[in-house]
Write an enzyme that holds these catalytic residues in place. Structure first.
Site, PDB file in Angstrom:
ATOM      1  N   ASP A  82       0.893  -1.164  -0.084  1.00  0.00           N
ATOM      2  CA  ASP A  82       0.040   0.136  -0.067  1.00  0.00           C
ATOM      3  C   ASP A  82       0.866   1.349  -0.016  1.00  0.00           C
ATOM      4  OD1 ASP A  82      -2.223   1.443   0.266  1.00  0.00           O
ATOM      5  OD2 ASP A  82      -2.270   1.564   2.451  1.00  0.00           O
ATOM      6  N   HIS A  83       0.721   1.964  -0.783  1.00  0.00           N
ATOM      7  CA  HIS A  83       1.458   3.385  -0.883  1.00  0.00           C
ATOM      8  C   HIS A  83       2.929   3.270  -0.967  1.00  0.00           C
ATOM      9  CE1 HIS A  83      -1.924   6.126  -0.702  1.00  0.00           C
ATOM     10  NE2 HIS A  83      -2.484   5.181   0.350  1.00  0.00           N
ATOM     11  N   GLU A 134      -1.934   6.141  -8.326  1.00  0.00           N
ATOM     12  CA  GLU A 134      -2.887   6.947  -7.792  1.00  0.00           C
ATOM     13  C   GLU A 134      -2.888   8.385  -8.759  1.00  0.00           C
ATOM     14  OE1 GLU A 134      -3.376   7.625  -3.524  1.00  0.00           O
ATOM     15  OE2 GLU A 134      -3.397   9.713  -3.691  1.00  0.00           O
ATOM     16  N   HIS A 184      -7.624   9.998   4.044  1.00  0.00           N
ATOM     17  CA  HIS A 184      -7.193   9.025   4.991  1.00  0.00           C
ATOM     18  C   HIS A 184      -7.520   9.466   6.392  1.00  0.00           C
ATOM     19  CE1 HIS A 184      -4.488   8.094   1.683  1.00  0.00           C
ATOM     20  NE2 HIS A 184      -4.831   6.874   1.718  1.00  0.00           N
ATOM     21  N   HIS A 212      -9.727   4.954  -1.352  1.00  0.00           N
ATOM     22  CA  HIS A 212      -8.793   4.880  -0.074  1.00  0.00           C
ATOM     23  C   HIS A 212      -9.377   5.643   0.946  1.00  0.00           C
ATOM     24  CE1 HIS A 212      -4.702   3.824  -1.307  1.00  0.00           C
ATOM     25  NE2 HIS A 212      -5.411   3.559  -2.442  1.00  0.00           N
ATOM     26  N   GLY A 213      -8.946   5.627   2.342  1.00  0.00           N
ATOM     27  CA  GLY A 213      -9.984   6.243   3.194  1.00  0.00           C
ATOM     28  C   GLY A 213     -11.341   6.031   3.671  1.00  0.00           C
ATOM     29  N   GLY A 214     -11.341   4.709   3.490  1.00  0.00           N
ATOM     30  CA  GLY A 214     -12.922   4.081   3.809  1.00  0.00           C
ATOM     31  C   GLY A 214     -13.441   4.414   5.233  1.00  0.00           C
ATOM     32  N   ASN A 234     -10.004   0.655   0.624  1.00  0.00           N
ATOM     33  CA  ASN A 234      -8.857   0.662   1.635  1.00  0.00           C
ATOM     34  C   ASN A 234      -9.751   1.168   2.929  1.00  0.00           C
ATOM     35  OD1 ASN A 234      -7.331  -0.095  -0.476  1.00  0.00           O
ATOM     36  ND2 ASN A 234      -5.788   1.332  -0.134  1.00  0.00           N
ATOM     37  N   THR A 237      -8.346   2.824   9.558  1.00  0.00           N
ATOM     38  CA  THR A 237      -8.314   3.302  10.986  1.00  0.00           C
ATOM     39  C   THR A 237      -9.741   2.857  11.791  1.00  0.00           C
ATOM     40  OG1 THR A 237      -7.625   5.392   9.849  1.00  0.00           O
ATOM     41  CG2 THR A 237      -9.016   5.814  11.531  1.00  0.00           C
TER      42      THR A 237
END
Ligand code: 13P
Length: 336
Positions: A82-83, A134, A184, A212-214, A234, A237
């Site tokens: 990831d990233h 991305e 995120h 991203h940042g789900g 993704n 958190t």
């Protein structure tokens, strides 16, 4: 063997209109937690390690541990970087046996992002490894205590449709992460996703898109985003929060506790329930059984799925052969 690359996995997701959850592994405890959640839900899953989380783990040790565990179950599992921030990190992931890598060049100017992502695609594809890139930039923070600061999405960083089309055509990547109001970590206020933009990008690129940042996005918004072309989500958190909340409750009830494994077990049980719940919302639960079966791991004799509709196009990659193939490919790239 249950390993699958991202391209084959997302092809099935796109055709059957669901998204595959991609969850970050930040220590050894997460391996069984994520796999158990997916097995219990009969769901494919993506297990990913983010480069920003390298400070919590030994990548060369935990990567093979994930792959080893994934190979023991029948559900399809994609093991993903990831990233990734450089070609070097991408190479470390491929060498460790990952079936997919993200190269995040979103902070570079467009031409540079295209050039670097294209190079990653050429190398990774030569050994059957998929690539996510991305375009636009998803801001925010999903690492450490600084993740507790909420962020709002920056409109000027949203993905531009024409740039997404160029990015896809010129790099040949397999999945594209886009910025449409997602961030995120924690959201400042309620997330407002730009669904029109998502729809246009999906229509014009035709490629599986990644959100991203789900954590913090509502179930209704997830469902709408999936219907418009999101195939990978993704999510991290929210899992971390569930685990910490369960640990806090345990310590409040047991102020004299001294057993770390019992504390960790409580935390991971809560994390597992959060993952299972997400798999159901993303529509991937039960995808490994029944009518729409996604099946890569079984042979005909032991297969419990009678009519697997899904057959991966890519040949099975022998990961033991990868290092040699990669070395040759890198040398040929360097010679150019
Ligand atoms: P969240 O931690 O906000 O769910 O985002 C995870 C992510 O996008 C990792 O790449």
């Amino acid at each position: 063997m249950a390993l699958i690359n991202l391209k084959d996995l997302l092809k099935h997701a796109k055709e059957n209109k669901y998204a595959v959850g991609s969850f970050n592994v930040t220590n050894l405890d997460f391996i069984d937690t994520l796999i158990d959640a997916a097995v219990e839900e009969n769901s494919p899953i993506i297990m990913q390690i983010a480069e920003v989380h390298f400070k919590y783990l030994n990548f060369e040790e935990i990567g093979p541990a994930i792959i080893n565990a994934a190979n023991k179950v029948k559900i399809p599992i994609c093991v993903h970087l990831d990233h990734g921030q450089s070609l070097q990190t991408v190479m470390r992931a491929i060498r460790a046996g990952f079936t997919s890598v993200m190269f995040d060049g979103s902070h570079y100017p467009l031409e540079e992002n295209i050039a670097q992502t294209k190079q990653v695609v050429e190398i990774a594809h030569s050994v059957g490894v998929s690539v996510e890139g991305e375009i636009g930039a998803v801001g925010g923070e999903a690492v450490g205590e600084s993740a507790a600061t909420a962020h709002a999405a920056q409109k000027d960083l949203f993905t531009k449709t024409e740039e997404a089309v160029r990015f896809q055509q010129e790099t040949g990547l397999d999945a594209m992460a886009i910025a449409i109001g997602n961030v995120h970590g924690l959201y400042k206020g309620d997330p407002e996703l730009d669904f029109d933009r998502l729809n246009k990008i999906s229509q014009q690129t035709g490629i599986p898109l990644v959100l991203h940042g789900g954590s913090g996005i509502s179930d209704a918004d997830f469902k709408k985003a999936i219907s418009l072309g999101i195939c990978k989500i993704n999510f991290y958190t929210g899992i971390s929060q569930s685990a910490v909340n369960a640990a806090r409750t345990y310590l409040e009830k047991n102020p004299g506790a001294i057993s770390y494994p019992d504390l960790a077990k409580k935390a991971m049980l809560a994390a597992k329930e959060t993952v299972k719940d997400r798999l159901r919302v993303f529509g991937s639960a039960k995808m490994c059984v029944g009518e729409k079966a996604l099946c890569v791991s079984c042979d005909e004799e032991t297969c419990e799925v009678l009519d697997p509709r899904f057959q991966p196009e890519a040949k099975t990659v022998l990961y033991s052969d990868l290092v040699e193939k990669i070395s040759k490919e890198v040398i040929s790239q360097l010679d150019k």
